[in-house]
Motif scaffolding. Structure first.
Motif, short mmCIF file in Angstrom:
data_model
loop_
_atom_site.label_atom_id
_atom_site.label_comp_id
_atom_site.label_asym_id
_atom_site.label_seq_id
_atom_site.Cartn_x
_atom_site.Cartn_y
_atom_site.Cartn_z
N GLN A 147 1.78 6.33 -7.28
CA GLN A 147 0.97 7.33 -7.70
C GLN A 147 1.39 8.71 -7.80
OE1 GLN A 147 -2.47 6.21 -5.12
NE2 GLN A 147 -3.34 4.96 -6.77
N ALA A 148 1.95 9.02 -6.81
CA ALA A 148 2.59 10.25 -6.48
C ALA A 148 3.56 10.73 -7.67
CB ALA A 148 3.55 10.49 -5.04
N LEU A 186 -5.76 8.94 -13.09
CA LEU A 186 -5.03 8.07 -12.36
C LEU A 186 -6.11 6.84 -11.61
CD1 LEU A 186 -2.38 6.95 -11.16
CD2 LEU A 186 -2.69 8.48 -9.22
N VAL A 187 -7.34 7.29 -11.23
CA VAL A 187 -8.50 6.48 -10.56
C VAL A 187 -8.98 5.55 -11.68
CG1 VAL A 187 -10.74 6.55 -9.57
CG2 VAL A 187 -8.98 8.35 -8.76
N PHE A 188 -9.16 6.18 -12.80
CA PHE A 188 -9.67 5.19 -13.98
C PHE A 188 -8.74 3.96 -14.11
CE2 PHE A 188 -9.35 4.33 -18.44
CZ PHE A 188 -10.53 3.64 -18.69
N ARG A 196 0.74 -1.15 -0.12
CA ARG A 196 0.11 -0.02 0.05
C ARG A 196 0.95 1.30 0.00
NH1 ARG A 196 -2.77 3.53 -1.66
NH2 ARG A 196 -4.34 4.66 -0.29
N ALA A 197 1.84 1.23 0.77
CA ALA A 197 2.72 2.19 0.98
C ALA A 197 3.50 2.52 -0.58
CB ALA A 197 3.91 2.13 1.83
N ALA A 198 3.73 1.46 -1.08
CA ALA A 198 4.58 1.38 -2.47
C ALA A 198 3.54 2.12 -3.58
CB ALA A 198 4.96 0.10 -2.91
N LYS A 199 2.13 1.66 -3.50
CA LYS A 199 1.27 2.02 -4.32
C LYS A 199 1.12 3.71 -4.27
CE LYS A 199 -3.45 1.77 -5.54
NZ LYS A 199 -4.62 2.28 -4.81
N GLU A 249 5.36 11.80 -17.75
CA GLU A 249 3.97 10.97 -17.49
C GLU A 249 2.89 11.48 -16.77
OE1 GLU A 249 4.63 6.83 -16.85
OE2 GLU A 249 6.60 6.64 -17.80
N LYS A 250 2.67 12.67 -16.89
CA LYS A 250 1.82 13.38 -16.00
C LYS A 250 0.44 12.95 -16.22
CE LYS A 250 1.03 17.39 -13.65
NZ LYS A 250 1.05 17.38 -12.30
N MET A 251 -0.35 12.42 -15.00
CA MET A 251 -1.60 12.11 -15.14
C MET A 251 -2.24 12.93 -13.95
SD MET A 251 -1.02 7.97 -15.04
CE MET A 251 -2.95 7.64 -15.56
#
Length: 64
Positions: free
Chosen positions: A36-37, A52-54, A29-32, A45-47
């Protein structure tokens, strides 16, 4: 992860496999969050948050 160690220290139903899986889930979870950040901050790769949620929801829904 320190909270997991402290919380499971005196548990009467302690099992090493469950402990290791809990640590693995916490680290995952920490790696995720870190990935994401990075994806939202990296100019190459700006999202935006909705994209990102999609992509995260598509990945999770196809793996179950």
């Amino acid at each position: 992860m320190g909270g997991v160690v402290i919380g499971s220290g005196g548990e009467p139903a302690f099992h090493m496999l469950g402990f290791c899986l809990c640590l693995l889930a916490t680290a995952g979870r920490a790696a995720k969050s870190v990935v994401q950040a990075i994806l939202m901050a990296d100019p190459a790769e700006k999202m935006d948050p909705m994209s990102l949620v999609f992509w995260v929801s598509c990945e999770l829904s196809t793996s179950t």
